[in-house]
Design an enzyme around this catalytic site. Sequence first.
Site, PDB file in Angstrom:
ATOM      1  N   LYS B  77       0.845  -1.204   0.000  1.00  0.00           N
ATOM      2  CA  LYS B  77       0.000   0.000   0.000  1.00  0.00           C
ATOM      3  C   LYS B  77       0.874   1.246   0.000  1.00  0.00           C
ATOM      4  CE  LYS B  77      -3.921   1.932   2.623  1.00  0.00           C
ATOM      5  NZ  LYS B  77      -4.785   1.740   3.826  1.00  0.00           N
ATOM      6  N   SER B 152      -9.630   1.870   3.094  1.00  0.00           N
ATOM      7  CA  SER B 152      -8.774   2.606   2.195  1.00  0.00           C
ATOM      8  C   SER B 152      -7.757   1.736   1.439  1.00  0.00           C
ATOM      9  CB  SER B 152      -8.007   3.680   2.963  1.00  0.00           C
ATOM     10  OG  SER B 152      -7.164   3.085   3.923  1.00  0.00           O
ATOM     11  N   SER B 176      -9.782  -0.591   7.270  1.00  0.00           N
ATOM     12  CA  SER B 176      -9.215  -0.373   5.927  1.00  0.00           C
ATOM     13  C   SER B 176      -8.511  -1.575   5.303  1.00  0.00           C
ATOM     14  CB  SER B 176      -8.253   0.806   5.953  1.00  0.00           C
ATOM     15  OG  SER B 176      -8.965   2.011   5.897  1.00  0.00           O
TER      16      SER B 176
END
Lengths: 100, 489
Positions: B77, B152, B176
């Site tokens: 990420k 996210s 997330s």
Amino acid sequence: MELSLKEMEELALIARLYLTEEEKKILPQQISSILDMVHSLETVDTEDVEPTIYPITGSGVLREDEILPSLAVKDALANGPDIVDGYFRVPRIIEEEYES
Amino acid sequence: MFSSMTISQLRTLLRAREVSAEEVVISVFDQIDKVEGDIEAYVTLCRSEALVQAKRADALLKEGNAPDLCGIPIAIKDNISTAGLKTTCASRILDDYVPPFDATVVTKLKEAGVVIVGKTNLDEFALGSSTENSQFHVTRNPWDRSRVPGGSSGGSAAAVAAGEAIAALGSDTGGSIRQPAAFCGIVGLKPTYGLVSRYGLIPAAPSLDHVGPLTRDVRDAALVLQAIAGWDGKDPTSVQKELPNYEAVLSEDITGLVVGLPKELLDNELDPEAKEAIFGVANVLESLGARVEAISLPHAEYAMASFYLIASAEISSSLACFDGVRLGKRYGEAKDTTSMFMKTRGQLGIEAKRRILVGTAILQEDNYTTYFVKAQKVRTKIREDFQQAFGRCDVILSPTTPTPAFTLGHKLDRPVIMYKSDVYTSLANLAGIPALSVPCGYTEGGLPLGMQIMGKPFDEATVLKVGHLYEQQTASERRLPQKEVKANG
């Protein structure tokens, strides 16, 4: 808690946050609805309850104070947007009061 | 196709030299070439560097003493620092930021031999539940291109689901990792707070932030967790613990294990299909020898409010360092520092601004005790609820999300509705306990549903074991997301 446009602009200044006209139009209402959502907390009895700052105890273990290599100044400064002579340069903060 | 396999399958093939790490990486990039135009899971791809890493992995595999994840292509990420590789947080402010150091989890993955495929898309600074707040582009759900992948960590989840990586790292502040894992039909684990180092994770809300894996199955989550867990002197909230062998415990049985089913998390707002799926899971676990008991988490209804206030306050403080001075971009001409700060921070997206404003509001002297400290006290009540519940049960079962993946744009202008998609997951962040999302069925429309298994602090082993046994028992019903992904489909 209702948030007026003026109150929001004051908050934005404290947070050093420029808002577009569009954002100024929609944010006060959205933030008011968020603050309405959190009102429910008032009904929870928290008399004599300690606040939780971190959820798990047992952290904060101290390590030996060892001297290890650290980031070179050049690398530490590499991502700065305005670097002069090894410093971060920003606009002037203090006005000159007299000419020498 | 190697790109659709699990870590454990590839590990066997790689060790037996039936496939090379180079072939695996090429297979993953072939899949990226096919689907990335549609999915847009990545912010940055590292094709040539990945091939170099793969050749290095092949050399180690040839010697016969390769580390655990040797040659496995993994995505990271883009809020997790990678030395020499752009780390943008999907923000215009950091769009050219190149960290001079690796996050501890990245160092550990490199030591374990992984090949880094690229950096995945996210909501700007990990603030959001749909990845639509990325300032670069929208990521689409591989199961249905008109839907969000969740957020996210939406890029990480979509990449794993679409065969664009074998596994990925994500971060989880209120759900997330788990919510996008559920939306994309894969596995996601938020470990106990303090088990995995946060050093090098660009912080959103430090008391709620966690790093963890997104994988194709539970065994893979155990393997990645093993590689990234452990005490780190660079993270003051890191905890020293003896680590079990997470893979070895997967095969233990669950006879007599008590599964708690909290009535507050099976309420009316829950999608009927999601509710039915959870009762289905309870039946499967009972058939495996577990006992299912109704429990109560009386303060669960206050989780969202408590979470939102604490998160916003911490976010407003964390994001203060992106001011155009030390790193990232400085925007606009400015004669004084106030105007420089305002113009630079003015580049932030509306979600970041919303949270900074709420955080700033509740940290004001007049509101500090009524809002912020109150939220922290309610957090204590929520932790106490879990302590009580875990006196009666070993794990707690709930849906991961109240609904399956929603359509793009659907909730973007309605923040309170959007925040509700984190209602079940944020509890585990407030309490710091481990929580795993595992696929548990499909809606009539064919969208994946996820269940959440929460455990006692540092008892990842039990959580993973329950998830793994469920997965084994229902393997025949499991659909592969890649089958749904067609080029130009």
